[in-house]
Design a protein around this motif. Structure first.
Motif, PDB file in Angstrom:
ATOM      1  N   GLY A  43      48.002  60.151  38.953  1.00 63.35           N
ATOM      2  CA  GLY A  43      46.674  59.603  39.140  1.00 63.35           C
ATOM      3  C   GLY A  43      46.357  58.592  38.054  1.00 63.35           C
ATOM      4  N   PRO A  44      45.658  57.514  38.379  1.00 62.64           N
ATOM      5  CA  PRO A  44      45.284  56.536  37.351  1.00 62.64           C
ATOM      6  C   PRO A  44      44.465  57.168  36.231  1.00 62.64           C
ATOM      7  CG  PRO A  44      44.980  55.597  39.534  1.00 62.64           C
ATOM      8  CD  PRO A  44      45.293  57.047  39.726  1.00 62.64           C
ATOM      9  N   TYR A  87      45.788  48.241  35.592  1.00 62.08           N
ATOM     10  CA  TYR A  87      44.857  47.635  36.529  1.00 62.08           C
ATOM     11  C   TYR A  87      43.616  47.124  35.795  1.00 62.08           C
ATOM     12  CZ  TYR A  87      47.500  50.277  40.045  1.00 62.08           C
ATOM     13  OH  TYR A  87      48.487  50.805  40.841  1.00 62.08           O
ATOM     14  N   LEU A  99      35.772  52.421  42.515  1.00 58.84           N
ATOM     15  CA  LEU A  99      36.770  51.523  41.946  1.00 58.84           C
ATOM     16  C   LEU A  99      37.613  50.941  43.060  1.00 58.84           C
ATOM     17  CD1 LEU A  99      38.051  53.614  38.921  1.00 58.84           C
ATOM     18  CD2 LEU A  99      36.799  51.467  38.789  1.00 58.84           C
ATOM     19  N   PHE A 101      41.071  48.904  43.494  1.00 55.83           N
ATOM     20  CA  PHE A 101      42.268  48.555  42.739  1.00 55.83           C
ATOM     21  C   PHE A 101      42.991  47.383  43.371  1.00 55.83           C
ATOM     22  CE2 PHE A 101      42.751  52.061  39.736  1.00 55.83           C
ATOM     23  CZ  PHE A 101      41.838  52.971  40.233  1.00 55.83           C
ATOM     24  N   GLY A 102      43.510  46.486  42.520  1.00 54.27           N
ATOM     25  CA  GLY A 102      44.407  45.429  42.962  1.00 54.27           C
ATOM     26  C   GLY A 102      45.843  45.854  42.743  1.00 54.27           C
ATOM     27  N   LYS A 103      46.717  44.882  42.584  1.00 50.37           N
ATOM     28  CA  LYS A 103      48.139  45.190  42.425  1.00 50.37           C
ATOM     29  C   LYS A 103      48.501  45.537  40.984  1.00 50.37           C
ATOM     30  CE  LYS A 103      49.807  42.326  46.302  1.00 50.37           C
ATOM     31  NZ  LYS A 103      49.023  43.077  47.205  1.00 50.37           N
TER      32      LYS A 103
ATOM     33  N   TYR B  33      36.158  60.825  45.676  1.00 49.36           N
ATOM     34  CA  TYR B  33      36.842  59.746  46.388  1.00 49.36           C
ATOM     35  C   TYR B  33      38.226  60.205  46.835  1.00 49.36           C
ATOM     36  CZ  TYR B  33      33.463  57.210  43.457  1.00 49.36           C
ATOM     37  OH  TYR B  33      32.326  56.790  42.837  1.00 49.36           O
ATOM     38  N   TYR B  35      41.871  58.207  47.760  1.00 51.00           N
ATOM     39  CA  TYR B  35      42.640  56.982  47.826  1.00 51.00           C
ATOM     40  C   TYR B  35      43.998  57.296  48.458  1.00 51.00           C
ATOM     41  CZ  TYR B  35      39.435  54.904  44.371  1.00 51.00           C
ATOM     42  OH  TYR B  35      38.330  54.408  43.712  1.00 51.00           O
ATOM     43  N   GLN B  37      47.985  55.759  48.659  1.00 51.86           N
ATOM     44  CA  GLN B  37      48.880  54.835  47.980  1.00 51.86           C
ATOM     45  C   GLN B  37      50.305  55.014  48.477  1.00 51.86           C
ATOM     46  OE1 GLN B  37      49.453  55.409  43.708  1.00 51.86           O
ATOM     47  NE2 GLN B  37      49.589  53.194  43.402  1.00 51.86           N
ATOM     48  N   GLU B  42      49.512  49.202  45.985  1.00 49.15           N
ATOM     49  CA  GLU B  42      48.227  49.462  45.353  1.00 49.15           C
ATOM     50  C   GLU B  42      47.484  50.619  46.005  1.00 49.15           C
ATOM     51  OE1 GLU B  42      47.803  45.424  46.909  1.00 49.15           O
ATOM     52  OE2 GLU B  42      45.649  45.822  46.702  1.00 49.15           O
ATOM     53  N   LEU B  43      46.491  51.135  45.313  1.00 46.35           N
ATOM     54  CA  LEU B  43      45.664  52.214  45.850  1.00 46.35           C
ATOM     55  C   LEU B  43      44.622  51.629  46.804  1.00 46.35           C
ATOM     56  CD1 LEU B  43      46.250  53.006  42.636  1.00 46.35           C
ATOM     57  CD2 LEU B  43      44.799  54.924  43.255  1.00 46.35           C
ATOM     58  N   LEU B  45      41.069  52.724  48.893  1.00 46.60           N
ATOM     59  CA  LEU B  45      40.010  53.709  49.078  1.00 46.60           C
ATOM     60  C   LEU B  45      39.866  54.022  50.566  1.00 46.60           C
ATOM     61  CD1 LEU B  45      37.606  55.224  47.676  1.00 46.60           C
ATOM     62  CD2 LEU B  45      36.212  53.246  48.318  1.00 46.60           C
ATOM     63  N   TYR B  48      34.790  58.307  50.622  1.00 46.15           N
ATOM     64  CA  TYR B  48      34.081  58.705  49.423  1.00 46.15           C
ATOM     65  C   TYR B  48      32.816  59.459  49.781  1.00 46.15           C
ATOM     66  CZ  TYR B  48      31.415  54.298  50.023  1.00 46.15           C
ATOM     67  OH  TYR B  48      30.658  53.260  50.500  1.00 46.15           O
ATOM     68  N   GLN B  88      51.086  58.850  49.443  1.00 45.09           N
ATOM     69  CA  GLN B  88      50.483  59.702  48.415  1.00 45.09           C
ATOM     70  C   GLN B  88      48.970  59.597  48.534  1.00 45.09           C
ATOM     71  OE1 GLN B  88      51.516  61.037  44.186  1.00 45.09           O
ATOM     72  NE2 GLN B  88      50.674  58.990  43.867  1.00 45.09           N
ATOM     73  N   LEU B  90      45.406  60.452  46.643  1.00 42.73           N
ATOM     74  CA  LEU B  90      44.836  60.729  45.328  1.00 42.73           C
ATOM     75  C   LEU B  90      43.342  60.963  45.442  1.00 42.73           C
ATOM     76  CD1 LEU B  90      46.831  57.962  43.541  1.00 42.73           C
ATOM     77  CD2 LEU B  90      46.828  60.310  42.753  1.00 42.73           C
ATOM     78  N   PHE B 104      40.988  61.202  37.978  1.00 40.32           N
ATOM     79  CA  PHE B 104      41.875  61.337  39.119  1.00 40.32           C
ATOM     80  C   PHE B 104      42.639  62.653  39.065  1.00 40.32           C
ATOM     81  CE2 PHE B 104      41.961  57.355  41.479  1.00 40.32           C
ATOM     82  CZ  PHE B 104      41.220  56.541  40.649  1.00 40.32           C
TER      83      PHE B 104
END
Lengths: 111, 113
Positions: A43-44, A87, A99, A101-103, B33, B35, B37, B42-43, B45, B48, B88, B90, B104
């Motif tokens: 997880g981030p 990120y 949030l 997220f981009g790449k 939330y 997410y 992936q 990238e993640l 969403l 939520y 995955q 999250l 997370f």
């Protein structure tokens, strides 16, 4: 929310400072700059955030340009465990928006 | 360390099965939330919630559904799993009052055969 642009990947020698840039040229006055990282699909993890002043905590420093169109995350002494995807996210009203997220930038710290 | 938990951590199931991915947090956070992936990507969403009985769809269209009957619990359900759901998932949370850090969970890695 404004979009961000980050390099796809970067390398850094272990023990050196890692400087990760982020462009957010369309950022609005009330948007914050956030940095998260994700280690190998865990997880981030939150690193740091700021609005217009430079910020520092135990993990990193965040330098935001005066015009707020770009910022740099600095890991002062990178270790192998800092290898991750980083990120940069801009976000209005931290409490009320998810949030997005981009790449991100894949940072590889090399021994 | 964040008090947010996901079970199972890994799941391999056959096509057509109904599955529920569990997410719980003990921090009393209002916002939660989900997410999705894919490996190396990238993640995104997908769902939520801002509190009990509140659920919203995220940016990425998903065939999954969620519920929020209790503050601490935000399960995600797939009624009929397909190989395209392999990914995955999250879960994350943070406090309604503007706490800066979003926490997370460790994620659930789902494989649908």
């Amino acid at each position: 929310d404004a979009k961000t642009t980050q390099p796809t990947s970067m390398d850094c020698a272990e023990g050196r400072a890692a400087n990760l840039p982020c462009n957010h040229s369309t950022i609005s006055g009330n948007e914050y700059v956030y940095w998260y990282r994700q280690i190998h699909s865990q997880g981030p993890q939150y690193i740091i955030h700021g609005l217009k002043n430079n910020e520092t905590n135990e993990m990193a420093s965040l330098i935001i340009t005066e015009d707020r169109k770009s910022s740099t995350l600095i890991l002062p002494h990178a270790t192998l465990r800092d290898t991750a995807v980083y990120y940069c996210i801009v976000r209005v009203d931290p409490g009320n928006t998810p949030l997005v997220f981009g790449k991100g930038t894949r940072l590889s710290v090399i021994a | 360390e964040a008090d947010i938990y996901q079970t199972p951590r890994y799941l391999v199931i056959g096509t057509g099965k109904k599955i529920t991915l569990e997410c719980s947090q003990t921090m009393g956070h209002d916002k939660m939330y989900w997410y999705q992936q894919d490996p190396g990507m990238e993640l995104h969403l997908i769902h939520y919630s801002y509190g009990v009985n509140s659920t919203e769809k995220g940016d990425l269209s998903s065939e999954s559904t969620v519920s929020r009957i209790r503050t601490e619990h935000f399960p995600l359900t797939l009624e009929s799993a397909r190989p395209s759901h392999t990914s995955q998932y999250l879960c994350a949370s943070h406090h309604l009052a503007g706490e800066d850090e979003q926490f997370f969970g460790p994620g659930t890695r789902l494989t649908v055969l």
